[in-house]
Scaffold this active site. Structure first.
Site, mmCIF file in Angstrom:
data_model
loop_
_atom_site.group_PDB
_atom_site.id
_atom_site.type_symbol
_atom_site.label_atom_id
_atom_site.label_comp_id
_atom_site.label_asym_id
_atom_site.label_seq_id
_atom_site.Cartn_x
_atom_site.Cartn_y
_atom_site.Cartn_z
ATOM 1 N N HIS A 101 2.180 -1.208 4.257
ATOM 2 C CA HIS A 101 2.536 -0.595 2.972
ATOM 3 C C HIS A 101 3.385 0.630 3.321
ATOM 4 O O HIS A 101 3.148 1.263 4.360
ATOM 5 C CB HIS A 101 1.332 -0.049 2.211
ATOM 6 N N ASP A 104 1.375 3.574 4.453
ATOM 7 C CA ASP A 104 0.629 3.465 5.719
ATOM 8 C C ASP A 104 1.425 4.110 6.846
ATOM 9 O O ASP A 104 0.865 4.495 7.869
ATOM 10 C CB ASP A 104 0.435 2.002 6.152
HETATM 11 C C1 XUL Z 1 -6.349 -5.527 -1.137
HETATM 12 C C2 XUL Z 1 -5.438 -6.224 -0.233
HETATM 13 C C3 XUL Z 1 -4.189 -5.499 0.115
HETATM 14 C C4 XUL Z 1 -3.006 -6.368 0.196
HETATM 15 C C5 XUL Z 1 -1.703 -5.632 0.374
HETATM 16 O O1 XUL Z 1 -7.512 -6.211 -1.412
HETATM 17 O O2 XUL Z 1 -5.719 -7.301 0.220
HETATM 18 O O3 XUL Z 1 -4.402 -4.803 1.286
HETATM 19 O O4 XUL Z 1 -3.125 -7.289 1.240
HETATM 20 O O5 XUL Z 1 -1.499 -4.671 -0.588
#
Ligand code: XUL
Ligand code: CO
Length: 437
Positions: A101, A104
């Site tokens: 993300h 992150d």
């Molecule tokens: C949340 C989840 C996230 C997604 C990416 O449950 O799985 O981490 O994978 O936003």
């Protein structure tokens, strides 16, 4: 540069009889299964957020693990230390992909312009680290659920200003994904849902999510993104009602808004079970719609009603997953360990044990799935089960006919002589015989 995981060697395949905790028992990257190397069947990815950021904080207590990697948290030095740690970690395990993300990668600043500047700096550094390695980006995404501005959603927000910030983050995260050569771009709709219809215009919110996704496709294609966009369905947590409840719901949404050509599914095992489905069900729904793209590999706890994101250890589930993947002709994405250590597993060794567990579980799943297909009893049973559709009346049904013609046929028969047995218990014993061969 000094090693961060100094007491951990490169993890090698030693075979199933090895008792070395820092060795693979089943994951043998070069082994060929059904014409392809294991590492090509299993494009494993490290999730930046769980592995390099999360340190054990939960609703009741603070960090248990030290993920400072020798730098002060919340600084760009720390962001770079995480890159160093991540690359050393992936290289020691032979992992060739990572997922991220935006937030992150760097500490988020108050002003989005400063956050974006930091993102440019860190991705320059990541690109440098990628040189001379096999490591690539599997997918990127924008975190549009942590910042308080997204409390009422991102694409589904009631605020036009917040909608613009969601758009800005998607734009930037797409640029970063392209810069890092990402195979895909994920939308997980963390806050895209609602708590009560007393304050919610559901139709408007869903249309706005589609607007945001359409703009993402247009912009992504304009900057050279050729990969797949993914929706990652999840039924609950954080919102009570999530718009992307499961694969069938997400696929219906994509089709209703003309987004199905650019999007596929990123199926997460724990999300499937929260939706009351098996992991295999969600994979099959995606595959029969031509939308099985990528996987978030983890597992939940059947006794708990939330997303525990455990490292996968269930070989049955991994086998049935890889059975679906092999049948679908492989993944255009990969297998991202959206998994985290349990809070008391707080050492660097535990991070490696966790990945060894997950990678071995999927390697074993792949081996067993291939054996299941080669064995053929299950496939043959399913084919045979529907063989009455090869008969004359069966062919008539498939060719297209009328209720009257079929009712006449039924009237002539008067009764169905012998309904066809589903043979579930027999098939479960076939599965066991292959599992424990
Ligand atoms: C949340 C989840 C996230 C997604 C990416 O449950 O799985 O981490 O994978 O936003
Ligand atoms: Co996930």
């Amino acid at each position: 540069m000094s090693e961060i995981f100094a007491n951990i060697p490169t993890i090698k395949y030693e075979g199933k009889d090895s008792t070395n905790p820092l060795a693979f028992k089943y994951y043998d990257p070069e082994r060929v299964i059904m014409g392809k190397k294991m590492k090509e069947h299993l494009p494993f990815a490290m999730a930046w957020w769980h592995n390099l950021c999360a340190a054990g904080t939960d609703m009741f207590g603070r960090d248990t693990a030290d993920k400072s990697f020798g730098a002060e948290k919340g600084t760009m030095e720390h962001a770079k230390a995480k890159v160093d740690a991540g690359f050393e970690f992936m290289q020691k395990l032979g992992i060739e992909y990572f997922c991220f993300h935006d937030v992150d990668l760097v500490p988020e600043a108050d002003d989005i312009n400063e956050t974006n500047r930091r993102l440019d700096e860190i991705t320059d550094y990541i690109l440098e680290k990628m040189q001379g390695t096999n490591i690539k980006c599997l997918w990127g995404t924008a975190n549009m659920f942590s910042n308080p501005r997204f409390m009422s959603g991102a694409g589904s927000t009631c605020s036009a200003d917040v909608f613009c910030f969601a758009a800005a983050q998607v734009k930037k995260a797409l640029e970063l994904t392209v810069k890092l050569g990402g195979r895909g771009y994920v939308f997980w709709g963390g806050r895209e849902g609602y708590e009560t219809l007393l304050n919610t215009d559901m139709k408007f919110e869903q249309e706005n999510i589609a607007r945001l996704m359409k703009m993402a496709v247009t912009y992504g294609r304009s900057i050279g993104f050729e990969g797949d966009f993914y929706i990652e369905p999840k039924p609950k947590e954080p919102m009570k009602h999530q718009y992307d409840f499961d694969a069938a719901t997400a696929i219906g949404f994509l089709k209703a808004h003309g987004l199905d050509k650019d999007f596929k599914m990123n199926i997460e095992a724990n999300h499937a079970t929260l939706a009351g489905h098996t992991f295999q069900h969600e994979l099959r729904v995606s595959a029969i719609n031509g939308m099985l793209g990528s996987i978030d590999a983890n597992q939940g706890d059947m006794l708990l009603g939330w997303d525990t994101d455990e490292f996968p250890s269930d070989v049955y589930s991994a086998t049935l997953c890889m059975y679906e993947v092999l049948k679908a002709g492989g993944l255009t994405g990969g297998l991202n360990f959206d998994s985290k250590n349990r809070r008391p597993s707080n050492t660097f060794e535990d991070m490696f044990y966790a990945f060894i567990l997950g990678m071995d579980t999927f390697a074993l799943g792949l081996i067993k799935a291939a054996e299941l297909i080669e064995d053929g009893r299950i496939d043959n049973f399913v084919k045979e089960k529907y063989s009455s559709f090869d008969s004359e009346i069966g062919k008539t049904i498939l060719a297209g006919t009328t209720l009257e013609e079929l009712a006449d046929y039924a009237a002539k028969l008067g009764t169905v002589a012998s309904p066809i047995s589903g043979r579930q218990e027999y098939l479960e014993s076939v599965l066991n015989s292959v599992m424990f061969r």
